[in-house]
Design a protein around this motif. Sequence first.
Motif, PDB file in Angstrom:
ATOM      1  N   LEU A   1       0.870  -1.181   0.000  1.00 42.47           N
ATOM      2  CA  LEU A   1       0.000   0.000   0.000  1.00 42.47           C
ATOM      3  C   LEU A   1       0.904   1.226   0.000  1.00 42.47           C
ATOM      4  O   LEU A   1       1.784   1.332   0.846  1.00 42.47           O
TER       5      LEU A   1
ATOM      6  N   ARG B   1       0.944   6.698  -3.784  1.00 42.47           N
ATOM      7  CA  ARG B   1       0.405   6.208  -5.046  1.00 42.47           C
ATOM      8  C   ARG B   1      -0.983   5.596  -4.917  1.00 42.47           C
ATOM      9  O   ARG B   1      -1.733   5.557  -5.884  1.00 42.47           O
ATOM     10  N   THR B   2      -1.328   5.102  -3.711  1.00 42.02           N
ATOM     11  CA  THR B   2      -2.666   4.520  -3.504  1.00 42.02           C
ATOM     12  C   THR B   2      -3.265   5.017  -2.191  1.00 42.02           C
ATOM     13  O   THR B   2      -3.723   4.213  -1.370  1.00 42.02           O
TER      14      THR B   2
ATOM     15  N   LEU C   1      -6.612   3.686  -0.747  1.00 40.69           N
ATOM     16  CA  LEU C   1      -6.738   2.342  -0.187  1.00 40.69           C
ATOM     17  C   LEU C   1      -6.453   2.283   1.310  1.00 40.69           C
ATOM     18  O   LEU C   1      -6.786   1.306   1.971  1.00 40.69           O
TER      19      LEU C   1
END
Length: 178
Positions: free
Chosen positions: A46, A50-51, A54
Motif C-alpha cells: 500500500l 500512489r494509492t 486504499l
Amino acid sequence: MTSDFSASPALPRVGVVMGSRSDFDTMQGALDLLQQLEIAYEVRVLSAHRTPHLLPTYAARAERLNLACIIAGAGGAAHLPGMLAAFTRVPVLGVPVQSRALSGVDSLHSIVQMPAGVPVATFAIGQAGAKNAALFAAALLATTDEGVRSRLDAFRQAQTRAVLDDPYFEGHPEAGEA
C-alpha cells in the motif's frame, strides 16, 4: 516463508504492509519470524502516495479482522505508518526502510516524529527493525495467547543459549580467565 508475498492460511492476527514491492527484502525478516512463531499474518503493498485511497479501506479491514497490530514498512518520506495510524485504532508498528539517499534516516525521522494523538511505535532502520517489530507483535499477542507466549519464550531461551554456548562468551568455561 518464501518471498512470494503469500501469507499464512489462517485468519491473520498481524497485518504486514509496505510502501512498495522493493521494501519486501527489508520486511522479509518480520515475515520469517511471524511464521517461525506460528502467528498468522497477511501481506499487502500500500503506498501512502500512489494509492492513498486504499489506506482507509485497509485500516477498516484491520479493525474488522481484529488484527493485534499492523507492521508498516516505508522508505523515503515514509508516510505509510502514520497515515494508517490516522485511520485506525489498531496499533501501528513503523519500520523505516533503508534508502539509498539518506540510508533510512529520512524514513526514521518521518515515522518517529508523529504528532501527539497519532502514535506509531517506531523501530530501527532496516531488517533489524522489521524483525524487532515482529517480536513486538508476538509480545503483544503473548499477553493473551498462551501458545504465542510459549513459542516466544522458547525463541528467547534459544537466543540466550546461543550466546552462552559460544566458547568466546566471557562466562563460558572454555573462554579462559581474564
